[in-house]
Design a protein around this motif. Sequence first.
Motif, short mmCIF file in Angstrom:
data_model
loop_
_atom_site.label_atom_id
_atom_site.label_comp_id
_atom_site.label_asym_id
_atom_site.label_seq_id
_atom_site.Cartn_x
_atom_site.Cartn_y
_atom_site.Cartn_z
N THR A 64 0.83 -1.20 0.00
CA THR A 64 0.00 0.00 0.00
C THR A 64 0.87 1.25 0.00
O THR A 64 0.63 2.19 -0.76
CB THR A 64 -0.91 -0.01 1.25
OG1 THR A 64 -1.58 -1.25 1.29
CG2 THR A 64 -1.90 1.11 1.20
N ALA A 65 1.92 1.23 0.83
CA ALA A 65 2.82 2.39 0.89
C ALA A 65 3.51 2.60 -0.45
O ALA A 65 3.66 3.74 -0.91
CB ALA A 65 3.84 2.18 1.99
N ILE A 66 3.91 1.50 -1.10
CA ILE A 66 4.61 1.62 -2.39
C ILE A 66 3.66 2.21 -3.44
O ILE A 66 4.04 3.07 -4.23
CB ILE A 66 5.16 0.25 -2.81
CG1 ILE A 66 6.38 -0.07 -1.94
CG2 ILE A 66 5.58 0.24 -4.26
CD1 ILE A 66 6.90 -1.46 -2.09
N TYR A 67 2.37 1.77 -3.42
CA TYR A 67 1.40 2.34 -4.35
C TYR A 67 1.21 3.82 -4.08
O TYR A 67 1.12 4.63 -5.01
CB TYR A 67 0.05 1.63 -4.21
CG TYR A 67 -0.06 0.34 -4.97
CD1 TYR A 67 0.26 0.29 -6.32
CD2 TYR A 67 -0.50 -0.81 -4.37
CE1 TYR A 67 0.15 -0.89 -7.02
CE2 TYR A 67 -0.61 -1.99 -5.06
CZ TYR A 67 -0.28 -2.02 -6.39
OH TYR A 67 -0.39 -3.18 -7.08
N VAL A 68 1.17 4.19 -2.79
CA VAL A 68 0.98 5.62 -2.47
C VAL A 68 2.17 6.43 -2.95
O VAL A 68 2.02 7.52 -3.51
CB VAL A 68 0.75 5.78 -0.95
CG1 VAL A 68 0.80 7.24 -0.56
CG2 VAL A 68 -0.58 5.20 -0.56
N PHE A 69 3.39 5.88 -2.79
CA PHE A 69 4.57 6.58 -3.29
C PHE A 69 4.49 6.76 -4.80
O PHE A 69 4.94 7.76 -5.35
CB PHE A 69 5.84 5.80 -2.94
CG PHE A 69 6.19 5.82 -1.49
CD1 PHE A 69 5.88 6.92 -0.70
CD2 PHE A 69 6.83 4.75 -0.90
CE1 PHE A 69 6.19 6.94 0.64
CE2 PHE A 69 7.15 4.77 0.44
CZ PHE A 69 6.82 5.86 1.21
N ALA A 70 3.95 5.73 -5.48
CA ALA A 70 3.82 5.85 -6.94
C ALA A 70 2.77 6.87 -7.32
O ALA A 70 2.95 7.64 -8.27
CB ALA A 70 3.47 4.49 -7.54
N ILE A 71 1.66 6.92 -6.54
CA ILE A 71 0.56 7.85 -6.88
C ILE A 71 0.98 9.29 -6.64
O ILE A 71 0.47 10.21 -7.28
CB ILE A 71 -0.68 7.45 -6.07
CG1 ILE A 71 -1.34 6.25 -6.73
CG2 ILE A 71 -1.68 8.56 -5.96
CD1 ILE A 71 -2.43 5.68 -5.94
N ARG A 72 1.97 9.51 -5.77
CA ARG A 72 2.47 10.85 -5.52
C ARG A 72 2.95 11.52 -6.82
O ARG A 72 2.95 12.72 -6.94
CB ARG A 72 3.62 10.77 -4.52
CG ARG A 72 3.59 11.84 -3.49
CD ARG A 72 4.36 11.47 -2.25
NE ARG A 72 5.35 10.45 -2.49
CZ ARG A 72 6.65 10.68 -2.44
NH1 ARG A 72 7.10 11.88 -2.19
NH2 ARG A 72 7.51 9.69 -2.61
N HIS A 73 3.38 10.71 -7.78
CA HIS A 73 3.89 11.26 -9.03
C HIS A 73 2.77 11.58 -10.02
O HIS A 73 3.03 12.08 -11.10
CB HIS A 73 4.87 10.29 -9.67
CG HIS A 73 6.10 10.08 -8.84
ND1 HIS A 73 7.04 11.06 -8.67
CD2 HIS A 73 6.51 9.04 -8.10
CE1 HIS A 73 7.99 10.61 -7.87
NE2 HIS A 73 7.68 9.38 -7.50
N THR A 74 1.51 11.28 -9.66
CA THR A 74 0.39 11.62 -10.54
C THR A 74 -0.36 12.81 -9.96
O THR A 74 -0.05 13.30 -8.87
CB THR A 74 -0.57 10.44 -10.67
OG1 THR A 74 -1.19 10.23 -9.41
CG2 THR A 74 0.15 9.18 -11.09
N LYS A 75 -1.38 13.28 -10.70
CA LYS A 75 -2.22 14.38 -10.20
C LYS A 75 -3.52 13.80 -9.70
O LYS A 75 -4.06 12.86 -10.29
CB LYS A 75 -2.50 15.36 -11.34
CG LYS A 75 -1.37 16.33 -11.60
CD LYS A 75 -1.93 17.56 -12.32
CE LYS A 75 -0.84 18.59 -12.52
NZ LYS A 75 -0.30 18.58 -13.88
#
Lengths: 80, 275
Positions: A64-75
């Motif tokens: 979940t944390a890794i997905y959140v880190f990835a989503i940080r790069h989107t809008k």
Amino acid sequence: MIILLYLVILVLLMSAICAIFTKDLLVSVVALGVNSLIVSALFFLMHAPDVAITEAAIGAGLSTAIYVFAIRHTKRQEEK
Amino acid sequence: MKKTEFITGSFIALTLVVLLGVFFFQALFQPLYEGKVMPVDNVNLKNRLSLHYVLKNVHNASKYLASHGKSYFNNRELVPSRKITFGESKNFEEGSANEVTSIVVNYRGFDTLGEVTVLFISIIGLTMLIGGVVGKKLRQPSLIVRTGSRFLFPFILLFGIYIFIHGHLTPGGGFPGGAVIASGFLLLLLGLESYKFNTTASKIVESLAGLTFVSIGLVGLFAKNSFLANFIPTGTIGFLYSAGMVALIYIVIGIKVGAELSTGVAELKEGDEND
């Protein structure tokens, strides 16, 4: 016991459907984390505590944390 | 200067790969146990602990035999295992109370070495691909989160260490314990923005743990003629000092997996540090 199992599976299905059909990526990721947590509870109910510990730590925590880190790069949707 | 280093490194890597390939194919085409006794002939099945557990716990041997018109207690010899008493039975083939562990680490320990290697390679790839990406800054965590994460971290670490040290007695083992430790580091990374994860130290710890795993296997090779063979006496079932090298290997795996996963998470998060 069987009724409890079916209730847990119902919540599992609901969280999975929420993860697929929601428009907000962050909500989707949180639903996926909830899904993993419920899967780990299911593993525990089915007498597989080894798998349950791993699923709770990796599925609900780290991925979940890794997905959140990835989503940080989107809008996010509201900012568009 | 850089180019010569690159060429030397590539040459060494190529030599290693070619050597490994030669060994691999040699092993593939070698006739197994030529002129030797198959090791299976020397095995006493009554000393195999996991067989009893599998028959008793999972398939419920007594019900199974009863459904075939036989009583479990009168037909014990149909279940090829000896009686297990916690804290009394001694000198089983592997002797760990958690039978999942005895299969994962003892009977297919080489598979576990492969799993650990897969994790190692995937973390290397992740670090190379995503390590330097710069992202948006995270919001500053609140006071409650900062204090709570600082308070909870030692307990999470202790729980992870407990899980992998008691891997041969209770459910769990190296991989769950390492994952719990990594989630503790994740909490610290998210909760304290001043915290800086030392990636170099964790990589050194991880490599040393991997080296220890392989050297335990090599000691087994020299002592018992088989890679990763159990060379320590298995002791009394249910005690902390039992199950031979299973506990040692699970401690090593726990440290390795914890260091690996926390390195991966820290590399993913650290993209925003130089923002």
